[in-house]
Scaffold this active site. Structure first.
Site, PDB file in Angstrom:
ATOM      1  N   ASN A   1      -6.633  -4.217  17.295  1.00 35.41           N
ATOM      2  CA  ASN A   1      -5.358  -4.862  17.601  1.00 35.41           C
ATOM      3  C   ASN A   1      -4.213  -3.954  17.173  1.00 35.41           C
ATOM      4  O   ASN A   1      -4.090  -3.611  16.000  1.00 35.41           O
ATOM      5  CB  ASN A   1      -5.300  -6.194  16.831  1.00 35.41           C
TER       6      ASN A   1
ATOM      7  N   ARG B   1       0.812  -1.227   0.000  1.00 29.18           N
ATOM      8  CA  ARG B   1       0.000   0.000   0.000  1.00 29.18           C
ATOM      9  C   ARG B   1       0.844   1.276   0.000  1.00 29.18           C
ATOM     10  O   ARG B   1       0.347   2.362  -0.237  1.00 29.18           O
ATOM     11  CB  ARG B   1      -0.945  -0.019   1.216  1.00 29.18           C
TER      12      ARG B   1
ATOM     13  N   LYS C   1       8.893  -0.551   3.134  1.00 32.44           N
ATOM     14  CA  LYS C   1       8.120   0.322   4.032  1.00 32.44           C
ATOM     15  C   LYS C   1       8.875   0.702   5.303  1.00 32.44           C
ATOM     16  O   LYS C   1       8.920   1.885   5.667  1.00 32.44           O
ATOM     17  CB  LYS C   1       6.798  -0.362   4.401  1.00 32.44           C
TER      18      LYS C   1
ATOM     19  N   ASN D   1      37.597  41.950   5.321  1.00 33.22           N
ATOM     20  CA  ASN D   1      36.313  42.289   4.718  1.00 33.22           C
ATOM     21  C   ASN D   1      36.387  42.048   3.216  1.00 33.22           C
ATOM     22  O   ASN D   1      37.218  42.627   2.534  1.00 33.22           O
ATOM     23  CB  ASN D   1      35.956  43.756   4.991  1.00 33.22           C
TER      24      ASN D   1
HETATM   25  C1  UD1 Z   1      -1.700  -6.268  11.310  1.00 36.81           C
HETATM   26  C2  UD1 Z   1      -2.607  -7.171  12.131  1.00 36.81           C
HETATM   27  C3  UD1 Z   1      -3.867  -6.388  12.497  1.00 36.81           C
HETATM   28  C4  UD1 Z   1      -3.507  -5.133  13.242  1.00 36.81           C
HETATM   29  C5  UD1 Z   1      -2.520  -4.289  12.439  1.00 36.81           C
HETATM   30  C6  UD1 Z   1      -2.001  -3.159  13.299  1.00 36.81           C
HETATM   31  C7  UD1 Z   1      -2.261  -9.471  11.363  1.00 36.81           C
HETATM   32  C8  UD1 Z   1      -2.808 -10.553  10.525  1.00 36.81           C
HETATM   33  N1  UD1 Z   1      -2.958  -8.328  11.366  1.00 36.81           N
HETATM   34  O1  UD1 Z   1      -2.395  -5.981  10.105  1.00 36.81           O
HETATM   35  O2  UD1 Z   1      -4.697  -7.195  13.300  1.00 36.81           O
HETATM   36  O3  UD1 Z   1      -4.645  -4.369  13.527  1.00 36.81           O
HETATM   37  O4  UD1 Z   1      -1.381  -5.098  12.052  1.00 36.81           O
HETATM   38  O5  UD1 Z   1      -1.131  -2.328  12.617  1.00 36.81           O
HETATM   39  O6  UD1 Z   1      -1.262  -9.664  12.028  1.00 36.81           O
HETATM   40  N2  UD1 Z   1       5.012  -8.988   7.894  1.00 36.81           N
HETATM   41  C9  UD1 Z   1       6.022  -9.921   7.809  1.00 36.81           C
HETATM   42  N3  UD1 Z   1       5.835 -11.042   7.054  1.00 36.81           N
HETATM   43  C10 UD1 Z   1       4.665 -11.286   6.386  1.00 36.81           C
HETATM   44  C11 UD1 Z   1       3.639 -10.335   6.470  1.00 36.81           C
HETATM   45  C12 UD1 Z   1       3.840  -9.182   7.242  1.00 36.81           C
HETATM   46  O7  UD1 Z   1       7.081  -9.737   8.397  1.00 36.81           O
HETATM   47  O8  UD1 Z   1       4.587 -12.344   5.742  1.00 36.81           O
HETATM   48  C13 UD1 Z   1       5.223  -7.769   8.692  1.00 36.81           C
HETATM   49  C14 UD1 Z   1       5.081  -6.509   7.885  1.00 36.81           C
HETATM   50  O9  UD1 Z   1       6.338  -6.134   7.343  1.00 36.81           O
HETATM   51  C15 UD1 Z   1       4.579  -5.508   8.920  1.00 36.81           C
HETATM   52  C16 UD1 Z   1       3.852  -6.354   9.921  1.00 36.81           C
HETATM   53  O10 UD1 Z   1       4.241  -7.694   9.689  1.00 36.81           O
HETATM   54  O11 UD1 Z   1       5.660  -4.838   9.568  1.00 36.81           O
HETATM   55  C17 UD1 Z   1       2.342  -6.227   9.798  1.00 36.81           C
HETATM   56  O12 UD1 Z   1       1.970  -6.606   8.494  1.00 36.81           O
HETATM   57  P1  UD1 Z   1       0.840  -5.814   7.720  1.00 36.81           P
HETATM   58  O13 UD1 Z   1       0.634  -6.483   6.420  1.00 36.81           O
HETATM   59  O14 UD1 Z   1       1.128  -4.379   7.729  1.00 36.81           O
HETATM   60  O15 UD1 Z   1      -0.415  -6.136   8.660  1.00 36.81           O
HETATM   61  P2  UD1 Z   1      -1.716  -5.275   8.822  1.00 36.81           P
HETATM   62  O16 UD1 Z   1      -2.613  -5.526   7.674  1.00 36.81           O
HETATM   63  O17 UD1 Z   1      -1.379  -3.893   9.133  1.00 36.81           O
HETATM   64 CA    CA Z   2       0.478  -2.736   9.175  1.00 37.88          CA
END
Ligand code: UD1
Ligand code: CA
Length: 464
Positions: free
Chosen positions: A169, A15, A22, A373
């Site tokens: 969360n 996104r 990111k 100067n």
């Molecule tokens: C996540 C939470 C959501 C919470 C939100 C808060 C889950 C499924 N959802 O959603 O409940 O409200 O954060 O900000 O956990 N990442 C990895 N490996 C992966 C996928 C993601 O390391 O395979 C890391 C991303 O880099 C990121 C973090 O996990 O730093 C969260 O991932 P993101 O996809 O941003 O989750 P959200 O949709 O924000």
């Molecule tokens: Ca996130």
């Protein structure tokens, strides 16, 4: 209880629509993830593992030295990332704090409270939650009859009733390491994204999960797109400004001041709107900076003034004055009381104590002695088309307006140069260097010219 931390940072961050991972996007001049790591360290994490995956090298490079890294490939979701991180964590850590690399507003107060709360009673996990009128894209906290966390449902998987829940969360947890590791082994990807969700593992820790509701929902903000990024930048800017104001710095309009994390500013300095202090800039006390000053990786001595100017990788000693409309490029040193005035560009140049370059000049690769100067419109011609050369101008020198110093060249102490001179040869101490065509005065010229013009006009009329 020995606490280890796992920071999830392997996701693609789709996104953001960015080539830059990111968690590496800067906030107040540092990678977003550095803010998270700082807060964890302040909260007493004994060791930390960062889970990287997408653009792993770029993320690794942005991490402070000595941070352990585990690689998640492919990226199958937050639960899978947590599993990879736990496997790499110091085996002596029986308790784990899980945080995301994209939540830069976490502070040590929140993390400290999380660790304390989690340690206070036997439980499998503690989930930090926040409450918003509309929890948007965050996962929703579904509580059981005892007020514990029954499960966490992602917004995209939620029913309308679940979407109406305001408690979200924050993706910040403390957990019993063994219990969480066991739950992570049993995850299935039965959700809209087809990913292994950490939230499902937390929900599976049957009834032994307590929420920690944090009043300051802002502290839990995650960055998913650039609108969130701007909101987090604004929040961190506010924190940095407030810390400086509490330490005695005046900002008549704080919203017009932009700071990087490592910047220091002394008491009784005034920062006016349009001031950007970047990198490792250190501004001493009693200065006036701005309006409209960009200062990068520079040292500004006490009582100095910088107005409408750009100062890069340079040092000003006490009582210096720069601007308005000055450009101080890297490698300059202005000694006590020196001045670079309007429409002045300096590069790799030292101005001695009390030396002045007040107007319309370019001085590069030069040293200028104390109390000298430089006249208006002087140029050091430091480049011969092939190489750069130095110009040395001694102490107490007065250069005339519109002089060019063709480097390499030197002007001795107490010397002078005549206005409009092109100085190609060294000028000794106490001498006057003058290098321009002599003026010729033609007496009565305009009268004669006018008379000639009249005669020509009369002749034309007579013949017509
Ligand atoms: C996540 C939470 C959501 C919470 C939100 C808060 C889950 C499924 N959802 O959603 O409940 O409200 O954060 O900000 O956990 N990442 C990895 N490996 C992966 C996928 C993601 O390391 O395979 C890391 C991303 O880099 C990121 C973090 O996990 O730093 C969260 O991932 P993101 O996809 O941003 O989750 P959200 O949709 O924000
Ligand atoms: Ca996130």
């Amino acid at each position: 209880m020995k606490i280890g931390a796992v920071v999830l940072a392997a996701g693609q961050g789709t996104r953001m629509r960015s080539a830059l991972p990111k968690v590496v996007h800067p906030i107040a001049g540092r990678p977003m993830i550095a803010w998270v790591l700082d807060a964890l360290e302040a909260a007493g994490a004994a060791s930390t593992v960062v889970v990287v995956g997408h653009e792993a090298e770029a993320v690794r490079e942005a991490l402070p030295a000595g941070v352990a890294v585990a690689v998640q490939a492919p990226q199958r979701g937050t639960g899978d990332a947590a599993r990879v991180g736990l496997a790499a964590l110091d085996p002596a850590c029986d308790t784990v704090v899980l945080a995301c690399g994209d939540t830069p507003l976490l502070d040590a107060a929140l993390l400290g409270r999380l660790v304390e709360d989690h340690g206070a009673e036997e439980r499998a996990a503690t989930v930090v939650t926040g409450i918003l009128a509309d929890a948007g894209s965050y996962g929703r906290i579904v509580r059981d009859a005892d007020g514990r966390v029954a499960r966490i449902v992602e917004a995209r998987d939620a029913s309308d009733d679940e979407l109406a829940i305001g408690e979200f969360n924050a993706s910040l947890y403390a957990a019993d390491r063994a219990a969480l590791a066991a739950a992570l082994e049993h995850l299935v990807a039965s959700n809209a994204q087809g990913e292994l969700y950490l939230t499902d593992a937390i929900g599976a820790l049957d009834g032994a999960v307590a929420p920690l509701v944090w009043d300051d929902a802002e502290a839990a903000s995650g960055v998913n797109d650039r609108v969130d990024l701007a909101a987090c930048e604004a929040a961190i800017q506010r924190r940095l400004r407030e810390a400086l104001m509490r330490a005695g710095v005046t900002m008549p309009d704080p919203s017009g001041v932009y700071l990087d994390a490592a910047v220091t500013v002394g008491a009784d300095t005034i920062l006016l709107p349009g001031t950007h202090l970047r990198g490792g800039t250190a501004v001493a006390g009693g200065c006036t900076i701005g309006p409209d000053a960009v200062i990068v990786d520079s040292v500004i001595g006490p009582g100095s003034t910088v107005v409408s100017a750009r100062v890069l990788q340079s040092e000003l000693e006490e009582g210096c004055s720069v601007g308005p409309f000055a450009y101080i490029r890297p490698g300059c040193r202005l000694r006590r009381g020196a001045r670079a005035g309007s429409f002045v560009e300096l590069k790799n140049t030292e101005l001695g104590a009390g030396a002045k370059v007040p107007h319309l000049s370019y001085v590069g690769d030069a040293s200028v002695g104390e109390e000298t100067n430089i006249g208006a419109g002087n140029i050091t011609a430091n480049y011969d088309g092939f190489r750069k050369h130095p110009t040395r101008i001694g102490a107490r020198v007065k250069t005339g307006s519109d002089c060019v110093f063709v480097a390499p060249v030197s002007v001795g102490d107490d010397a002078m140069t005549g206005a409009g001179s092109i100085i190609t040869d060294d000028v000794p101490d106490g001498a006057l260097g003058i290098a321009r065509a002599r003026q010729t005065v033609i007496e009565g010229f305009t009268q004669r010219a006018a008379a000639r013009a009249r005669e020509a006009a009369d002749a034309k009329e007579g013949s017509g």
